[in-house]
Design a protein around this motif. Structure first.
Motif, PDB file in Angstrom:
ATOM      1  N   ARG A   2     -23.572   1.601  40.720  1.00 33.19           N
ATOM      2  CA  ARG A   2     -24.963   1.274  40.395  1.00 33.19           C
ATOM      3  C   ARG A   2     -25.658   0.652  41.598  1.00 33.19           C
ATOM      4  N   ALA A 183     -28.614 -11.784  30.908  1.00 33.12           N
ATOM      5  CA  ALA A 183     -27.952 -10.765  30.087  1.00 33.12           C
ATOM      6  C   ALA A 183     -28.770  -9.475  30.053  1.00 33.12           C
ATOM      7  N   ARG A 184     -30.090  -9.615  29.937  1.00 30.43           N
ATOM      8  CA  ARG A 184     -30.939  -8.417  29.909  1.00 30.43           C
ATOM      9  C   ARG A 184     -30.929  -7.725  31.261  1.00 30.43           C
ATOM     10  N   ARG A 186     -28.581  -7.679  33.498  1.00 30.43           N
ATOM     11  CA  ARG A 186     -27.302  -7.008  33.758  1.00 30.43           C
ATOM     12  C   ARG A 186     -27.039  -5.859  32.796  1.00 30.43           C
ATOM     13  N   GLU A 187     -27.652  -5.896  31.627  1.00 32.20           N
ATOM     14  CA  GLU A 187     -27.493  -4.783  30.686  1.00 32.20           C
ATOM     15  C   GLU A 187     -28.376  -3.610  31.077  1.00 32.20           C
ATOM     16  N   ARG A 188     -29.633  -3.888  31.433  1.00 33.14           N
ATOM     17  CA  ARG A 188     -30.602  -2.820  31.665  1.00 33.14           C
ATOM     18  C   ARG A 188     -30.862  -2.558  33.142  1.00 33.14           C
ATOM     19  N   GLY A 189     -30.377  -3.448  34.025  1.00 31.87           N
ATOM     20  CA  GLY A 189     -30.560  -3.245  35.451  1.00 31.87           C
ATOM     21  C   GLY A 189     -32.021  -3.317  35.861  1.00 31.87           C
ATOM     22  N   ALA A 192     -35.158  -3.648  33.450  1.00 33.24           N
ATOM     23  CA  ALA A 192     -35.539  -4.916  32.819  1.00 33.24           C
ATOM     24  C   ALA A 192     -36.677  -5.571  33.587  1.00 33.24           C
ATOM     25  N   ASP A 215     -27.533  -8.935  41.457  1.00 38.18           N
ATOM     26  CA  ASP A 215     -28.764  -9.249  40.724  1.00 38.18           C
ATOM     27  C   ASP A 215     -29.980  -9.076  41.621  1.00 38.18           C
TER      28      ASP A 215
END
Length: 423
Positions: A2, A183-184, A186-189, A192, A215
């Motif tokens: 990613r 959390a958002r 890292r979940e949605r990259g 977000a 990040d």
């Protein structure tokens, strides 16, 4: 995988990236890039042939109105140069990772009525945002920056513990924060951040959590995606995001090469407690320091220069520092006079030193431009994390110059730097 994709997205954005640095410490996380120290049109015309350039405004040392006017002028000049070169411009405002500076005044000066992406994280220096709270890593663990001495800055002090409160406090209630939880992110990259920016109103300040270099890349790629969707955003950030957007990285250095006779001057104007601890760790240099007294009138720069010259003749190294007594939260009433004396003293010594190690952001800016008469610099790399080494362009040649931010380093930072200086 990613991260490689995100890097490729950022690299594909070929805009001319100009990072306006409110003191010289924004080059903490980059190498192989030029720094414009005297921002005239010719300097920007030459820089426009490259992907990115840093430009020193030193606006943190100015009153708010003057700072805003200066930064606005730099932005106009950069835009004119980019237009002449046929390149779109990205202007990044780089500021302090401990939340000091004319943040929103400068934003309003260059991009009024525009949402702000605010990312004060400086990962290499241990400054990160998590849970909406900006923190600083210390030997005893992370602490909110609002609980450190930097929040008690006599000019840029603040009390808010979380960044949403800080935005309200520093923005005078005219702006509101929109957080992007870790959390958002890292979940949605990047999406977000892109969604938050695309949906932001003109008074919004998007404040994503940001802890690691991964990040940082996600935030940078999110900005690129949002702009591709038509979002207009002004970036205000610390060194990590500035480096990512400029496509640059750090280069760790093993040593700072100094030509013979190798005379080294350590000059400190910073009043932080951390700076004082670093100076004390220099042992013999500390005991034989030349100190600028705090006074309501200019000091005797010629006498001070003579004293420094004696130390250099005897030891090859000298320490010139402002009086340590006042402390960071009790800066003397006339700090400009004290800085002027420091600059005048070093100006007398310029032909006689082979390396200057400058401690403090404003100190390093004034010494480079006003004492050593540098017009530009090239970033060689970092001698320690967060401590860049420059090659200055001056009338006397291209001497090495070490920029040690006032808020960076452990107690032994200056000691370690000097241990890595040699022929």
């Amino acid at each position: 995988m990613r991260e490689a994709t995100w890097r490729a997205e950022i690299a594909a954005d070929d805009r001319f990236t100009v990072i306006v640095d409110d003191d010289p410490t924004g080059t903490q996380a980059v190498s192989d890039v030029d720094v414009i120290l005297r921002p005239g049109r010719a300097a920007f015309d030459a820089a426009a042939a490259h992907r990115s350039v840093f430009v020193l405004s030193n606006s943190r040392a100015l009153p708010e109105r003057e700072a805003a006017a200066l930064v606005a002028g730099i932005a106009r000049t950069a835009q004119d140069a980019a237009r002449a070169a046929g390149r779109p411009l990205r202007l990044v405002l780089r500021g302090d990772s401990t939340l000091r500076g004319h943040v929103f005044a400068e934003v309003d000066a260059v991009s009024p009525g525009t949402p702000v992406l605010f990312v004060p994280a400086f990962v290499d220096g241990g400054r990160f945002t998590e849970g909406g709270v900006h923190r600083l890593r210390t030997p005893s663990g992370p602490v909110p920056v609002a609980e450190t001495e930097f929040a008690r800055d006599p000019v840029f002090g603040y009390t808010s513990r979380d960044l949403a409160g800080w935005v309200r406090e520093v923005g005078g209630g005219r702006r509101h924060a929109v957080t992007v939880p870790l959390a958002r992110l890292r979940e949605r990259g990047p999406d977000a951040v892109a969604d938050a920016l695309a949906e932001a109103g003109p008074d919004a300040v998007i404040v994503p959590d940001c802890v690691t270099e991964s990040d940082v890349l996600a935030v940078a790629a999110g900005l690129v995606r949002a702009e591709r969707r038509g979002a207009r955003v002004q970036v205000r950030c610390a060194a990590s995001l500035a480096a990512a957007l400029a496509g640059l990285a750090t280069r760790p250095l093993d040593r700072v090469a100094v030509p013979p006779p190798g005379r080294v001057l350590v000059a400190c104007g910073s009043f932080t407690e951390a700076s004082t601890r670093q100076l004390r760790a220099l042992d013999g240099l500390w005991e034989r320091r030349v100190e600028l007294p705090v006074a309501p009138h200019p000091g005797d720069d010629r006498a001070l220069a003579r004293a420094v010259r004696e130390r250099l003749a005897e030891d090859g190294r000298a320490l010139l520092a402002t009086d340590r007594a006042p402390g960071h939260d009790r800066v003397p009433a006339a700090p400009a006079l004290l800085m002027d004396t420091l600059v005048a003293t070093v100006r007398h010594l310029a032909p006689e030193v082979d390396l200057v190690v400058a401690k403090g952001g404003i100190t390093s800016a004034r010494l480079a431009t006003d004492a050593l008469a540098a017009t530009s610099a090239h970033v060689r790399g970092q001698i320690l994390p967060g401590v860049p080494v420059w090659d200055l362009h001056t009338p006397l040649g291209r001497p090495a110059y070490v920029v040690v931010p006032g808020n960076v380093g452990a107690d032994d930072t200056l000691h370690r730097i000097l241990a890595q200086v040699g022929p």
